[in-house]
Design a protein around this motif. Structure first.
Motif, PDB file in Angstrom:
ATOM      1  N   LYS A   1     -14.122 -37.059  60.395  1.00 40.73           N
ATOM      2  CA  LYS A   1     -13.494 -38.184  59.696  1.00 40.73           C
ATOM      3  C   LYS A   1     -14.405 -39.400  59.608  1.00 40.73           C
ATOM      4  O   LYS A   1     -14.317 -40.167  58.670  1.00 40.73           O
ATOM      5  CB  LYS A   1     -12.211 -38.631  60.414  1.00 40.73           C
ATOM      6  CG  LYS A   1     -11.082 -37.656  60.358  1.00 40.73           C
ATOM      7  CD  LYS A   1      -9.771 -38.271  60.793  1.00 40.73           C
ATOM      8  CE  LYS A   1      -9.767 -38.720  62.217  1.00 40.73           C
ATOM      9  NZ  LYS A   1      -8.447 -39.152  62.689  1.00 40.73           N
ATOM     10  N   LYS A   2     -15.259 -39.593  60.616  1.00 38.18           N
ATOM     11  CA  LYS A   2     -16.087 -40.799  60.665  1.00 38.18           C
ATOM     12  C   LYS A   2     -17.532 -40.447  60.942  1.00 38.18           C
ATOM     13  O   LYS A   2     -17.838 -39.444  61.552  1.00 38.18           O
ATOM     14  CB  LYS A   2     -15.574 -41.722  61.772  1.00 38.18           C
ATOM     15  CG  LYS A   2     -14.168 -42.214  61.553  1.00 38.18           C
ATOM     16  CD  LYS A   2     -13.974 -43.528  62.244  1.00 38.18           C
ATOM     17  CE  LYS A   2     -12.545 -43.980  62.102  1.00 38.18           C
ATOM     18  NZ  LYS A   2     -12.329 -44.952  61.118  1.00 38.18           N
ATOM     19  N   GLY A   3     -18.423 -41.322  60.499  1.00 36.18           N
ATOM     20  CA  GLY A   3     -19.833 -41.146  60.787  1.00 36.18           C
ATOM     21  C   GLY A   3     -20.607 -40.573  59.620  1.00 36.18           C
ATOM     22  O   GLY A   3     -20.093 -40.395  58.517  1.00 36.18           O
TER      23      GLY A   3
ATOM     24  N   ALA B   1     -19.211 -37.455  57.818  1.00 36.81           N
ATOM     25  CA  ALA B   1     -17.819 -37.560  57.368  1.00 36.81           C
ATOM     26  C   ALA B   1     -17.547 -36.612  56.211  1.00 36.81           C
ATOM     27  O   ALA B   1     -18.392 -36.393  55.352  1.00 36.81           O
ATOM     28  CB  ALA B   1     -17.508 -38.990  56.971  1.00 36.81           C
ATOM     29  N   SER B   2     -16.361 -36.039  56.215  1.00 36.70           N
ATOM     30  CA  SER B   2     -15.832 -35.099  55.209  1.00 36.70           C
ATOM     31  C   SER B   2     -16.543 -33.748  55.221  1.00 36.70           C
ATOM     32  O   SER B   2     -16.470 -33.018  54.248  1.00 36.70           O
ATOM     33  CB  SER B   2     -15.835 -35.716  53.803  1.00 36.70           C
ATOM     34  OG  SER B   2     -17.135 -35.737  53.267  1.00 36.70           O
TER      35      SER B   2
ATOM     36  N   LYS C   1     -19.314 -35.766  69.363  1.00 45.07           N
ATOM     37  CA  LYS C   1     -18.325 -36.527  68.597  1.00 45.07           C
ATOM     38  C   LYS C   1     -17.112 -36.842  69.453  1.00 45.07           C
ATOM     39  O   LYS C   1     -16.665 -36.038  70.264  1.00 45.07           O
ATOM     40  CB  LYS C   1     -17.831 -35.722  67.381  1.00 45.07           C
ATOM     41  CG  LYS C   1     -18.827 -35.554  66.262  1.00 45.07           C
ATOM     42  CD  LYS C   1     -19.243 -36.849  65.610  1.00 45.07           C
ATOM     43  CE  LYS C   1     -18.229 -37.383  64.652  1.00 45.07           C
ATOM     44  NZ  LYS C   1     -18.702 -38.567  63.922  1.00 45.07           N
TER      45      LYS C   1
ATOM     46  N   HIS D   1     -12.382 -38.943  66.127  1.00 44.95           N
ATOM     47  CA  HIS D   1     -13.072 -39.001  64.832  1.00 44.95           C
ATOM     48  C   HIS D   1     -13.076 -37.655  64.121  1.00 44.95           C
ATOM     49  O   HIS D   1     -13.792 -37.483  63.133  1.00 44.95           O
ATOM     50  CB  HIS D   1     -14.508 -39.498  65.023  1.00 44.95           C
ATOM     51  CG  HIS D   1     -14.577 -40.889  65.559  1.00 44.95           C
ATOM     52  ND1 HIS D   1     -15.744 -41.446  66.029  1.00 44.95           N
ATOM     53  CD2 HIS D   1     -13.635 -41.848  65.702  1.00 44.95           C
ATOM     54  CE1 HIS D   1     -15.509 -42.681  66.438  1.00 44.95           C
ATOM     55  NE2 HIS D   1     -14.239 -42.943  66.259  1.00 44.95           N
TER      56      HIS D   1
END
Length: 106
Positions: A17-19, A22-23, A53, A57
């Motif tokens: 989700k983050k960083g 992401a995706s 991670k 996230h």
């Protein structure tokens, strides 16, 4: 395909989700503690250089690749090819279903 409410496990498919990643989908290859895991995808994030991670996230799916899980439990490692194969299989079997108009609740 629901989000998992239980603790993440080895071989579980996640969506970052983050960083920087992401995706992108990845596979949990190690639990560090109650908050962090190591993930790899076999492409950019190889088994030998996984990404640490925060679980918060990640979106953890109720899908565990038995091939990845068995390999890590038996030998302590998994090939990058198996990681790529498991992620491709997950995308084909699970994600493509939602592109065909099924309801997605994740």
């Amino acid at each position: 395909m629901n989000e998992s409410k239980s603790a993440p496990c080895i071989g579980q498919i996640v969506l970052v989700k983050k960083g920087r990643d992401a995706s992108q989908f990845a596979v949990i290859i190690q639990n560090i503690d109650g908050r962090f895991v190591l993930i790899a995808d076999g492409h950019k994030r190889k088994f030998d250089s996984p990404k640490k991670k925060n679980i918060q996230h990640l979106i953890c799916y109720d899908y565990v690749s038995p091939v990845i899980q068995d390999s890590i439990v038996e030998t302590g490692r998994v090939t990058n090819g198996k990681l790529r194969w498991a992620l491709e299989k997950f995308v084909e079997e699970v994600v493509d279903v939602f592109e065909k108009g099924d309801e997605f609740d994740g």
